[in-house]
Structures are given as C-alpha cells and as structure tokens.
Design an enzyme around this catalytic site. Structure first.
Site, PDB file in Angstrom:
ATOM      1  N   SER A 197      37.608 107.614  30.388  1.00 24.48           N
ATOM      2  CA  SER A 197      38.686 108.572  30.142  1.00 24.48           C
ATOM      3  C   SER A 197      38.129 109.876  29.579  1.00 24.48           C
ATOM      4  CB  SER A 197      39.708 107.965  29.177  1.00 24.48           C
ATOM      5  OG  SER A 197      40.677 108.914  28.804  1.00 24.48           O
ATOM      6  N   ASP A 203      43.383 109.882  35.124  1.00 27.10           N
ATOM      7  CA  ASP A 203      43.190 109.506  33.725  1.00 27.10           C
ATOM      8  C   ASP A 203      44.493 109.624  32.937  1.00 27.10           C
ATOM      9  OD1 ASP A 203      41.642 109.039  31.192  1.00 27.10           O
ATOM     10  OD2 ASP A 203      42.416 111.053  30.816  1.00 27.10           O
TER      11      ASP A 203
END
Length: 438
Positions: A183, A161
C-alpha cells in the site's frame, strides 16, 4: 484465469506470478473481481504472507492501476521521505524545504491524519490559504521550478490501493505487513521518485508497537523499492514519547518554523537532520552521511531552509506573512493545565493516549470524513527521564468547546512515575539500505 483459482493458490501458500497479480488487481479495479473475492484473498495473504518477487509484482500491479507521474525531464535524482506516522511527527515540514534548498528535488505526496496520528496535509492546511489539492501538471511544474511540492494523493494515483485499503479496514486485514508495505510503496513510487527514505516508527505512539514488527516492515519496503529500481533507505525511530513538544496542527506548524530557523526541540532538529542527510546522499549532493548532516545543519541555520519553505507556501497560495507573524496562524482560545499529582521521575508516556487526547479536542479524526480543528492541541512540558515536582505542569491543552474533559482524563492517565531516575529513550534504532536491483 479466474480469481477463484488465485485465491485458492494463495490460501495454499503458493506465490502468484507477475501475470496473476496483474490480472487480480486489474480485475479488482474494474469491478470484475468482487469485494468478497478480494476479502478472501486479503485474508489468505494475512495468514500465508507474500515476499520477494511475488510482493514486488503485487505492488507493481497496484502502482500501474492508475497514473504514474513522469518527472524524467528533471535530470537530477528526485528523493522523497515517508513516515509510518506518529504523535507530533511534523518532520516533513522542515525536512522537505531544507533538502530542496540543498538542490535535491523533493516531490512529496502526503496523507491526512486518522486516529491518534497526525497528517502532513492537515498541518499544511492550518497555514491560511495553503492548497494541497493540485493538478498533476501543477505538481510537476512546482517540483521543477521550486524544487519541492507538498500535495495530497489524487484519485488517479493507485486507485486499487484506495479501494483495497477501505476493504482491509472492515475485514481485519489492516495489520498485515505485506499489504501495508505494498500500500505504502505503490503510492510513493507513483510520485516519479528515484529514491526514498523511510522513517519507520515503533513504540506506544506508532502503528507498529513492537520493534521487531517495525524491523520486518522496514526491510520489506526496502526490498520492494530496490526490486523496482529505486535507491532505498529505512531508519527505525522511537515513538515511545511524542516527537517534539507540540501535538496539534497549527501548533506543529509553529514548531516546524522554529526548526527551519535552526531552533526548536532537539529531537525534531536531530530527526530532520538525520533523514535529510540520507536524502541528500541519495540525491548526490553529499558524499556520505557526515557531509549530509553538516549540510543540513548549515541550511537550517543560515535561513535558506526557511526561505525555501516560504517559497513553497507562496507557490501553493498560502499566507506567507503567517510564517513570520505567527499570530496569523489559527489559535485556540482556551488553555487547560494538567499537573503532576506526585513528585518523581517520568518513567513512561502512553503516547497513543496523547494523540487520542488531541483527537478528542478536535485535532484529529475518528473517521476519515471528520472535520479538523487546526487551532487545538497539546503542549508537552515533561518528557521521559525528567524529574518533576508535585503540582508541576505536565501538559497544556489548547482547546475550544468540545472534548476537554475526556482529553484531560486521557492525559492525566498517560504518565507513569518512578522514584528512581530513568534514562530517556534513544531516538534512533536500526538502519537498512539497498541499491536498486532493476
């Protein structure tokens, strides 16, 4: 399996399988999938979207790219809260200790501020000595011993991420709801939680300006979490004006301490109570939201929430004396008033401009590497719907030596007046919840 084929598949609007998502993310984390290939994939997602099982698989692959904290030895449900960010949003500071004081463990991994929104870690670090960079073992120990730990993301949590976010930032794919949702959720699910309460903000001071976009994001994150075995609740809250009356790190700590003593602005207390009620219901300490609200108001009024925050501060090496003697917190030397140039009712506030003004004073970052001045910030003396006189103070800037003129100009232009009375915006909007499905 090739990255090329997966990019093409997504470009054509087809859903990737669990195995294909795992291959793509593992390859990107290791470097075998290049930045330019992942850029192409992110743009394909931007236009074609992701949903359901595919988005859950993508999030799971990001989650498993790094360390997942194991808190299973702590048998009670572990519940966290995440906010999508706003101006003056200091709710984690009174919320986490209040919920922990009611017996629900709160493992909270937070972020730093960027742009016009503030960050929980920056606020906590304005308490002298407070440590947010702890090891995973310390984090697990404090959740068990204190009932709460407030730290920053380690490099081992969801490294895919971190890498992908930096790429999205320079490829015009930040504002993509599937990528935003994956995310956020990949980081939050790595904490070892059993349930999550989301505070999804909309309005001029939020990342999502439109209510309908915030609604989609909320539903998307709730769906991801429930598919991955977590109890999920999302509340949509209004960010058409700053939350509370303080914007700036040390100033927001002081306002949070007021809330922990059962005082403080009504919107700060109300949001703390409402999100806390959701958390204690998920944690099994209250049977419904009404009981949860009652318990939250009790713990904020009887001193136990404040005591728990002091325990957290001491455990994380902060200056506990500064909680009662607030002159020990950072303070700016300058004060600049911004006054109303006409009489009337406050019709609207460009809340993003208020956040940018605080950033210009040094209280926020334009780039992630920028330093923060914890002393500076803004007091808000008028809110939407208030009637003001010409010459009345609207804002009070707490300033040092930089950014004063630009910040003042921002604030002067941030308020629109009306000759007719205006209703204050409602803080709460819709609610979405879902039980775990796996």
């Amino acid at each position: 399996m090739r990255a090329y084929d997966l990019i093409k598949k997504k470009r054509e609007g087809q859903a990737l399988s669990d195995e294909e998502c795992a291959f793509l993310i593992a390859g990107y984390t290791s470097g075998e999938v290049t930045d330019y290939q992942m850029s192409a994939f992110a743009m394909a997602v931007f236009f074609r979207g992701m949903q359901g099982d595919e988005l859950s698989s993508f999030t799971k692959a990001m989650l498993h790219s790094g360390e997942i904290v194991d808190l299973s030895a702590l048998k009670m449900p572990k519940i966290d809260k995440h906010s999508t960010g706003g101006v003056g949003d200091k709710i984690s500071l009174p919320l986490a200790p209040a919920v922990a004081a009611l017996g629900v463990p709160v493992p909270m991994v937070s972020g730093r501020g960027l742009g016009h929104t503030g960050g929980t870690l920056d606020k906590l670090e304005s308490i002298p000595g407070f440590l947010v960079d702890l090891t995973t073992e310390d984090y697990k120990r404090l959740v068990k011993e204190v009932g709460c730990c407030l730290i920053g993301q380690t490099g081992e949590v969801a490294p895919a991420d971190k890498k992908l976010y930096a790429l999205r930032d320079v490829t015009a794919t930040v504002d993509c709801i599937p990528l935003i949702a994956s995310s956020i959720m990949s980081k939050k699910l790595a904490e070892g939680i059993d349930g999550l309460v989301l505070d999804v903000k909309f309005g001029s001071g939020a990342f999502m300006k439109k209510h309908e976009d915030a609604e989609i994001l909320a539903k998307t994150m709730v769906d991801i979490g429930s598919r991955m075995g977590k109890r999920m609740v999302a509340r949509l809250t209004n960010m058409e004006q700053p939350l509370g009356v303080m914007v700036g790190n040390a100033l927001e700590v002081k306002e949070s301490l007021d809330a922990l003593e059962g005082k403080g602005p009504k919107d700060v207390v109300d949001l703390t109570v409402e999100l806390g009620a959701e958390m204690v219901v998920l944690g099994g300490v209250a049977k419904d939201l009404d009981e949860g609200r009652t318990k939250m108001r009790e713990v904020l009024g009887n001193g136990k929430a404040f005591e728990k925050f002091a325990e957290i501060v001491e455990a994380q090496k902060g200056d506990v004396k500064s909680l009662s003697d607030r002159t020990r917190l950072p303070q700016a030397k300058g004060r600049v008033e911004i006054k109303a140039k006409r009489a009337g009712y406050i019709h609207s506030i460009d809340t993003e401009s208020v956040g940018i003004a605080s950033m210009l004073l040094g209280g926020g970052r334009q780039r992630s590497a920028d330093p923060i001045d914890p002393r500076v910030g803004i007091e808000i003396h008028a809110r939407i719907g208030d009637q003001v006189k010409e010459g009345q103070t609207l804002f009070l800037m707490h300033s040092e030596d930089s950014g004063v003129d630009n910040a003042k100009a921002r604030l002067e232009n941030s308020i629109q007046f009306s000759d007719e009375k205006v209703a204050a915006p409602k803080l709460f909007s819709s609610r979405h919840s879902q039980e775990a499905t796996s």
